[in-house]
Design a protein around this motif. Sequence first.
Motif, mmCIF file in Angstrom:
data_model
loop_
_atom_site.group_PDB
_atom_site.id
_atom_site.type_symbol
_atom_site.label_atom_id
_atom_site.label_comp_id
_atom_site.label_asym_id
_atom_site.label_seq_id
_atom_site.Cartn_x
_atom_site.Cartn_y
_atom_site.Cartn_z
ATOM 1 N N GLN A 113 0.816 -1.219 0.000
ATOM 2 C CA GLN A 113 0.000 0.000 0.000
ATOM 3 C C GLN A 113 0.852 1.273 0.000
ATOM 4 O OE1 GLN A 113 -2.445 -0.653 3.420
ATOM 5 N NE2 GLN A 113 -3.481 -2.392 2.506
ATOM 6 N N LEU A 114 1.838 1.283 -0.906
ATOM 7 C CA LEU A 114 2.719 2.435 -1.059
ATOM 8 C C LEU A 114 2.388 3.120 -2.381
ATOM 9 C CD1 LEU A 114 6.068 0.763 0.083
ATOM 10 C CD2 LEU A 114 4.538 2.210 1.442
ATOM 11 N N SER A 115 1.342 3.913 -2.373
ATOM 12 C CA SER A 115 0.892 4.571 -3.607
ATOM 13 C C SER A 115 1.671 5.876 -3.800
ATOM 14 C CB SER A 115 -0.617 4.821 -3.566
ATOM 15 O OG SER A 115 -0.950 5.555 -2.402
ATOM 16 N N ALA A 116 2.921 5.731 -4.205
ATOM 17 C CA ALA A 116 3.810 6.876 -4.394
ATOM 18 C C ALA A 116 3.462 7.624 -5.673
ATOM 19 C CB ALA A 116 5.252 6.384 -4.451
ATOM 20 N N ASP A 117 3.997 8.822 -5.797
ATOM 21 C CA ASP A 117 3.792 9.618 -7.006
ATOM 22 C C ASP A 117 4.525 9.007 -8.198
ATOM 23 O OD1 ASP A 117 2.240 11.973 -5.990
ATOM 24 O OD2 ASP A 117 3.967 12.043 -4.647
ATOM 25 N N ALA A 118 5.645 8.339 -7.925
ATOM 26 C CA ALA A 118 6.410 7.687 -8.991
ATOM 27 C C ALA A 118 7.190 6.523 -8.400
ATOM 28 C CB ALA A 118 7.361 8.677 -9.658
ATOM 29 N N ILE A 119 7.408 5.512 -9.221
ATOM 30 C CA ILE A 119 8.260 4.385 -8.857
ATOM 31 C C ILE A 119 9.345 4.325 -9.920
ATOM 32 C CG2 ILE A 119 8.424 1.900 -8.508
ATOM 33 C CD1 ILE A 119 5.426 1.967 -7.728
ATOM 34 N N VAL A 120 10.588 4.484 -9.475
ATOM 35 C CA VAL A 120 11.716 4.473 -10.395
ATOM 36 C C VAL A 120 12.469 3.165 -10.209
ATOM 37 C CG1 VAL A 120 13.847 5.635 -11.074
ATOM 38 C CG2 VAL A 120 11.885 6.982 -10.278
ATOM 39 N N SER A 121 12.581 2.419 -11.280
ATOM 40 C CA SER A 121 13.325 1.165 -11.272
ATOM 41 C C SER A 121 14.709 1.460 -11.845
ATOM 42 C CB SER A 121 12.585 0.132 -12.126
ATOM 43 O OG SER A 121 13.303 -1.066 -12.176
ATOM 44 N N SER A 122 15.708 1.458 -10.964
ATOM 45 C CA SER A 122 17.032 1.908 -11.373
ATOM 46 C C SER A 122 18.067 1.475 -10.339
ATOM 47 C CB SER A 122 17.010 3.435 -11.473
ATOM 48 O OG SER A 122 18.289 3.951 -11.638
ATOM 49 N N PRO A 123 19.334 1.360 -10.753
ATOM 50 C CA PRO A 123 20.371 1.135 -9.737
ATOM 51 C C PRO A 123 20.350 2.285 -8.727
ATOM 52 C CG PRO A 123 21.258 0.804 -11.943
ATOM 53 C CD PRO A 123 19.881 1.393 -12.111
ATOM 54 N N LEU A 124 20.438 1.959 -7.451
ATOM 55 C CA LEU A 124 20.272 2.973 -6.412
ATOM 56 C C LEU A 124 21.448 3.944 -6.317
ATOM 57 C CD1 LEU A 124 18.533 0.866 -3.633
ATOM 58 C CD2 LEU A 124 17.502 2.414 -5.300
ATOM 59 N N ASP A 125 22.605 3.554 -6.822
ATOM 60 C CA ASP A 125 23.738 4.480 -6.756
ATOM 61 C C ASP A 125 23.501 5.729 -7.598
ATOM 62 O OD1 ASP A 125 24.041 3.231 -9.225
ATOM 63 O OD2 ASP A 125 26.159 2.751 -8.929
ATOM 64 N N LYS A 126 22.550 5.660 -8.505
ATOM 65 C CA LYS A 126 22.139 6.827 -9.292
ATOM 66 C C LYS A 126 21.599 7.935 -8.375
ATOM 67 C CE LYS A 126 19.048 7.567 -13.243
ATOM 68 N NZ LYS A 126 18.133 6.865 -14.144
ATOM 69 N N PHE A 127 21.135 7.540 -7.190
ATOM 70 C CA PHE A 127 20.592 8.476 -6.193
ATOM 71 C C PHE A 127 21.570 8.675 -5.029
ATOM 72 C CE2 PHE A 127 17.123 6.221 -8.249
ATOM 73 C CZ PHE A 127 16.316 7.259 -8.673
ATOM 74 N N PHE A 128 22.805 8.221 -5.192
ATOM 75 C CA PHE A 128 23.821 8.268 -4.135
ATOM 76 C C PHE A 128 23.451 7.343 -2.970
ATOM 77 C CE2 PHE A 128 23.658 12.754 -5.775
ATOM 78 C CZ PHE A 128 24.747 12.641 -6.622
ATOM 79 N N ILE A 129 22.580 6.382 -3.208
ATOM 80 C CA ILE A 129 22.141 5.450 -2.166
ATOM 81 C C ILE A 129 23.032 4.215 -2.229
ATOM 82 C CG2 ILE A 129 20.259 3.949 -1.397
ATOM 83 C CD1 ILE A 129 18.309 6.099 -2.445
ATOM 84 N N THR A 130 23.707 3.936 -1.116
ATOM 85 C CA THR A 130 24.618 2.791 -1.057
ATOM 86 C C THR A 130 24.118 1.686 -0.145
ATOM 87 O OG1 THR A 130 25.891 3.846 0.704
ATOM 88 C CG2 THR A 130 26.637 4.228 -1.564
ATOM 89 N N ALA A 131 23.020 1.957 0.584
ATOM 90 C CA ALA A 131 22.451 0.952 1.485
ATOM 91 C C ALA A 131 20.947 1.167 1.564
ATOM 92 C CB ALA A 131 23.060 1.080 2.882
ATOM 93 N N THR A 132 20.221 0.082 1.760
ATOM 94 C CA THR A 132 18.777 0.196 1.949
ATOM 95 C C THR A 132 18.459 -0.232 3.374
ATOM 96 O OG1 THR A 132 18.427 -2.049 1.080
ATOM 97 C CG2 THR A 132 18.179 -0.209 -0.466
ATOM 98 N N PRO A 133 17.479 0.415 3.950
ATOM 99 C CA PRO A 133 16.656 1.503 3.433
ATOM 100 C C PRO A 133 17.343 2.862 3.591
ATOM 101 C CG PRO A 133 15.874 0.864 5.597
ATOM 102 C CD PRO A 133 16.999 -0.076 5.250
#
Length: 176
Positions: A113-133
């Motif tokens: 039930q995560l009705s976000a404005d957008a869902i981007v399917s992409s490698p996370l390093d594109k967002f400077f994200i190196t760990a989840t969450p």
Amino acid sequence: MNILEKLSSLAVIAMAIAVVFTLWRSDFRTGAPRASAAQSESALKGRTLDAHSIPQSGQKVTVVVGLSSKCTFCSRNLELYQQLVALRSRDLRVVLAMPQQKAEAESYAAEHQLSADAIVSSPLDKFFITATPTILVLDQRSVVTSAWIGVLSETRRKDLLSHLMQQCRSCVPVGG
């Protein structure tokens, strides 16, 4: 091997087991960010995402939630993600960034039930994200104003929601 050498070897083994157990218990079991993760949060502030990384819109604040359907720690923040989605307004949007294929990411979002404005399917390093969450708060120019890494305690959840309330005047507080 004499008795002193045997005792010394046992002491080294016991110490190694204690160190491994302590690391497992503090980082992996609780999902608490390590010192390097906390440092990464402050290192992310001020970085600018590539304009093509996320769909552009006129909102004042964008929250990027970097997660994975395979991340056990991400599931421990699901209630928070649902609160973030409920805060969406004319000034705030929520974007889910996931490394999975688009169909799997959309299925995960629907299931939880995560009705976000957008869902981007992409490698996370594109967002400077190196760990989840990881949760990034961006301004209108896609500059990171704050970052939140790991499973968030109740206090850190409240801090994040308070930060969003300060950034976004049209947001409505959600339970807590």
